[in-house]
Design a protein around this motif. Structure first.
Motif: not given
Length: 271
Positions: A68, A70, A74, A102, A106, A197, A200
């Motif tokens: 993904s 994500a 990260h 994203l 976060q 998204n 998001d």
């Protein structure tokens, strides 16, 4: 694992704020070279390759982590923490614009502003949303890519690049696609084109410049207009260009639009 070698990070220029350039599918950091001389005198510039692309450490590729966006978000968050100084502006091409969104969701405040080049929060048409592709079109694209990645790359890369008057750019993108390890490229393509998204980006208050080509097969103008409508602090700039990579095929127009948008983060006046 060393972050700099994992993502082949390079740091150039100097200034009170940091520009982090994040490339799109099938690309690598070298495709930002048309913009670098314009910004390195006034900004700290951070270049990197997404894991699996360019000169990144392929041993760091984890199919589960990168199943993904994500996983890529990260990584970007780690890069900002280690290499970002002053306020950080993310310049994200294509899918990397959503990776940046994203990170912003976060960790609000980690990114001071976005420059989204050819962004799309969803490539698939849904209800009254126009993404540019029907679901069956995406499935067909991915099936073709799975069965014949090199053939798909040779056919699609020049179409994605556009720039009919600059055939060398189409050849460059084709070569970049073909250098990417096929199994990694196939997974990243599926993650990219099947992502949605829209939730998001909706209501994200971070200042955002949307740079959209006037003729882009991958991210049509309707997508840029959608993003402008759902991002409350955004500006849409249409670049007279054919193709999905205006930072390569129309760099002067992109630089001009970025100069105006980035002026609050520059320590000295723009020349």
């Amino acid at each position: 694992m060393n972050l700099q070698s994992r993502n082949n990070i390079k740091v150039l220029g100097e200034g009170p704020s940091t520009l982090i350039f994040s490339h799109g599918f099938g690309c690598d950091q070298t495709m930002w070279r048309y913009l670098l001389d314009h910004f390195t005198p006034r900004f700290k510039v951070v270049l990197y390759d997404l894991v699996g692309a360019g000169q990144s450490d392929l041993d760091a590729y984890d199919r589960e982590k990168y199943n993904s966006l994500a996983g890529y978000a990260h990584d970007l968050g780690e890069i900002i923490d280690e290499f970002g100084t002053g306020e950080v502006i993310l310049v994200g091409h294509s899918v990397s614009a959503m990776i940046g969104a994203l990170v912003d969701r976060q960790s609000p405040g980690k990114i001071a502003a976005h420059v989204m080049i050819g962004p799309s929060p969803c490539y698939i048409d849904a209800d009254d949303y126009v993404g540019g592709f029907k679901l069956e079109d995406i499935h067909s694209l991915l099936d073709t890519l799975d069965s014949n990645y090199l053939g798909w790359s040779s056919t699609m890369a020049p179409v994605i690049m556009g720039a009919p008057g600059q055939p060398a750019l189409g050849e460059e993108l084709t070569n970049s696609f073909c250098r990417t390890e096929p199994e990694i490229a196939k997974q990243f393509a599926r993650v990219t084109f099947m992502s949605d998204n829209r939730k998001d980006v909706a209501g994200l208050i971070t200042p955002t410049l949307i740079l959209q080509s006037t003729d882009d097969l991958i991210a049509p103008v309707a997508v840029g207009e959608y993003l402008q409508a759902v991002l409350p602090n955004s500006t849409l700039c249409l670049v007279a260009n054919v193709g999905h990579c205006p930072h390569m095929s129309a760099p002067s127009a992109c630089s001009e639009a970025m100069d105006s948008f980035l002026s609050p983060w520059v320590g000295t006046d723009v020349d």
